[in-house]
Design an enzyme around this catalytic site. Structure first.
Site, PDB file in Angstrom:
ATOM      1  N   ASP A 193      34.002  19.019  34.340  1.00 29.63           N
ATOM      2  CA  ASP A 193      34.652  20.292  34.636  1.00 29.63           C
ATOM      3  C   ASP A 193      35.225  20.901  33.360  1.00 29.63           C
ATOM      4  O   ASP A 193      35.316  20.252  32.323  1.00 29.63           O
ATOM      5  CB  ASP A 193      35.756  20.100  35.671  1.00 29.63           C
ATOM      6  CG  ASP A 193      35.209  19.773  37.055  1.00 29.63           C
ATOM      7  OD1 ASP A 193      34.094  20.230  37.365  1.00 29.63           O
ATOM      8  OD2 ASP A 193      35.885  19.042  37.799  1.00 29.63           O
ATOM      9  N   HIS A 207      28.135  21.270  33.256  1.00 33.55           N
ATOM     10  CA  HIS A 207      29.154  21.437  34.283  1.00 33.55           C
ATOM     11  C   HIS A 207      28.850  20.609  35.531  1.00 33.55           C
ATOM     12  O   HIS A 207      29.713  20.439  36.406  1.00 33.55           O
ATOM     13  CB  HIS A 207      29.274  22.917  34.664  1.00 33.55           C
ATOM     14  CG  HIS A 207      30.660  23.327  35.048  1.00 33.55           C
ATOM     15  ND1 HIS A 207      31.521  22.512  35.756  1.00 33.55           N
ATOM     16  CD2 HIS A 207      31.345  24.483  34.847  1.00 33.55           C
ATOM     17  CE1 HIS A 207      32.662  23.142  35.960  1.00 33.55           C
ATOM     18  NE2 HIS A 207      32.584  24.334  35.421  1.00 33.55           N
TER      19      HIS A 207
END
Length: 402
Positions: A379, A375
């Protein structure tokens, strides 16, 4: 004349390795092909076999110490044969010690090295163990080895400027009590979890049409399809490759704070072996036909399981697939094979009853997929789109060949 035992180069990214243990001691007779020691890189453990018959006359690199790739770590020759001092680098990757001065002085406290948050720390297994025993924080130790790697001597010389961290919670205890490949796996998995922000998303692909496509091609083919080109593993791999080409942000490496997209797809395939897990690599998989891909995958997996796969095929992957389908697992959370930023977990195929457009009950075949991604780099939305592209290709199988 004595024959060198050298530290092998097991891939493009390997610069040095650690001697885990010597199966023989100096003076022992060895036969050609017999294992004399086990070394480890950041990817795997590897047994080094004797290149000749003879006697292990000299060990240059002790257990737990490092050596640069292609450097000698020992010699095999005739019993009683001597090796010249010039050919015997006793400490391949450690700073030299002045016998008459440095060793007689008390170690002095050194300023802690400047490291960025989350920066990778290179350290030998023996140094990790020693640091844990002493309760040292390895982030505070200056490394003198290659890539700033912390060696046993660095730990012995280290004088903490503050109270040492408790050994019970020291990060250097990772892998304690483990050996060989299992220890390497433990260290790599913890490094992956400590340096990445891992998130897993899961979704099922309807592969009913894919299975029908497979049967249709097999029935209509005028030649025997025996190279694995229509196996579920090959077809899934092709879907992943196509999705990676459409989502180049996922086909990348992130290490030491640097993010780098990779143009070619070098596909890793996690394979369970007797003492752990290895990841053989299919290089330039995006340039292969289904037949070439199937044949290469079969070859890599078979050779990895029987231990005959060349070391160069164990590193350099840009994305990895981990398949637990045979275990019966549905969903799981695979751990990223750093420096990659994503890994796809494949579960066991599921049968599901549903209504078709005529309101008749039909059986569907669903394949559970688990995508773990970093992450920090990606995203959730683009990661979900990437997983969606894989599913699109699996659910529209003719797109895999056109």
């Amino acid at each position: 004349m004595a024959t060198e035992i050298t530290m092998p180069k097991l891939g493009l990214t390997m610069t040095e390795g650690t001697v885990d243990n010597w199966a023989k001691k100096e003076g022992d007779a060895v036969s050609k092909g017999e294992v004399v020691c086990t070394i480890s890189s950041e990817k795997l453990s590897y047994d080094i076999e004797s290149p000749v018959d003879g006697t292990l006359i000299k060990i240059l690199v002790a257990e737990g110490d490092d050596a640069e790739c292609t450097a000698p770590i020992g010699y095999i020759g005739e019993l009683g044969e001597q090796v010249s001092e010039a050919a015997s680098p006793a400490e391949p990757t450690s700073a030299p010690v002045e016998e008459n001065k440095a060793t007689s002085e008390e170690p002095k406290a050194q300023a802690a090295p400047e490291r960025k948050a989350g920066e990778r720390i290179f350290i030998t297994p023996l140094a990790r163990k020693l640091a844990a025993e002493k309760g040292f924080d390895i982030a505070q130790i200056n490394g003198s080895g290659g890539n700033g790697r912390i060696t046993r001597r660095d730990v012995e010389r280290h004088q903490p400027t503050a109270a040492p961290v408790a050994a019970a919670v020291a990060p250097s205890t990772v892998g304690a009590g483990l050996k060989g490949m299992r220890k390497t796996i433990a260290e790599r998995m913890m490094h992956s979890l400590q340096t990445t922000a891992q998130v897993t998303i899961q979704q099922k692909a309807d592969i009913t049409n894919l299975l029908e496509f497979k049967k249709e091609i097999e029935a209509k083919s005028s030649v025997a399809l025996k190279d694995g080109q229509l196996s579920i593993t090959t077809l899934l791999s092709k879907a992943v490759i196509l999705a990676l080409k459409e989502t180049p942000d996922m086909n990348a490496w992130y290490q030491d704070g640097s993010y780098e997209k990779q143009e070619a797809v070098h596909l890793g395939m996690a394979v369970a072996v007797a003492d752990g897990l290895v990841v053989p690599v299919v290089e330039d998989a995006d340039r292969m036909t289904l037949t070439e891909l199937g044949k290469t995958l079969n070859s890599r997996i078979t050779e990895a399981r029987d231990g005959s796969l060349a070391g160069k095929h164990y590193s350099g992957s840009t994305f990895t697939i981990s398949n637990l389908g045979k275990s019966g697992a549905e969903y799981f959370t695979p751990i990223i094979n750093t420096p990659e930023i994503g890994i796809l977990g494949v579960g066991s195929m599921q049968s599901q009853l549903a209504f078709d457009e005529n309101r008749e009950v039909v059986e569907l075949k669903k394949l559970p997929l688990s995508l773990t991604f970093d992450h920090q780099i990606l995203d959730g939305s683009p990661a979900a789109e990437f997983l969606g592209r894989i599913i699109f290709y699996l659910e529209n199988p003719y797109s895999l060949v056109f």
